[in-house]
Design an enzyme around this catalytic site. Structure first.
Site, short mmCIF file in Angstrom:
data_model
loop_
_atom_site.label_atom_id
_atom_site.label_comp_id
_atom_site.label_asym_id
_atom_site.label_seq_id
_atom_site.Cartn_x
_atom_site.Cartn_y
_atom_site.Cartn_z
CG HIS A 66 -1.73 -8.14 5.10
ND1 HIS A 66 -0.48 -8.57 4.72
CD2 HIS A 66 -2.54 -8.33 4.03
CE1 HIS A 66 -0.53 -9.00 3.48
NE2 HIS A 66 -1.77 -8.88 3.03
CG HIS A 118 -7.11 -8.74 3.23
ND1 HIS A 118 -6.95 -7.76 2.27
CD2 HIS A 118 -6.04 -9.56 3.10
CE1 HIS A 118 -5.84 -7.98 1.59
NE2 HIS A 118 -5.26 -9.07 2.07
CB VAL A 155 2.31 -6.89 1.73
CG1 VAL A 155 3.14 -6.24 2.85
CG2 VAL A 155 2.00 -5.87 0.64
NE ARG A 212 -11.03 4.42 6.16
CZ ARG A 212 -11.98 3.73 6.80
NH1 ARG A 212 -12.31 2.52 6.39
NH2 ARG A 212 -12.61 4.25 7.83
#
Ligand code: AMP
Ligand code: ZN
Length: 112
Positions: free
Chosen positions: A98, A100, A94, A29
């Site tokens: 990743h 989302h 970052v 999360r």
């Protein structure tokens, strides 16, 4: 990779609220959620962005999307948005790629 926040979450050195794992991915999360479901799906291996991941490990790149879909389904969402930010200019903060996963509220288009 040293000093990478998401490598440390993958390694268990920093706590993460992990909701799903696969052979090549971990999903946890977002610490600052922008929707009722806001999960980040990351490759266990370090790549700086989505394009580097796709070029370097296509299987892991595909697995991020299937993992995100599995999380969406598990959380009861048929409708969801997947986002990659690439570069500081569009908000990447970052530099371990990743995906989302955002779901659970109405969303506008185009994004801000
Ligand atoms: P981006 O701006 O696309 O690079 O997204 C980075 C995301 O990481 C942001 O949505 C942050 O809220 C999230 N984030 C930063 N630190 C953590 C953490 N320790 N655990 C979970 N999510 C985090
Ligand atoms: Zn990393």
């Amino acid at each position: 990779m040293d000093d990478c926040l998401f490598c440390k979450i993958v390694a268990g050195e920093i706590p993460g609220d992990i909701v799903h794992t696969t052979e090549r991915t971990v999903a946890f999360r977002d610490i600052n959620p922008q929707a009722p479901t806001h999960v980040l799906v990351v490759p266990k291996a370090h790549f700086a962005n989505a394009a580097d991941l796709a070029a370097g490990d296509p299987q892991a790149s595909a697995e991020l999307v299937t993992a995100a879909a599995a999380v969406a389904t598990a959380e009861g969402h048929d409708d969801y948005r997947l986002v990659y930010n690439t570069g500081e200019g569009v908000g990447q903060t970052v530099f371990h790629t990743h995906l989302h996963l955002l779901a659970g509220r109405p969303m506008t288009w185009p994004p801000g």
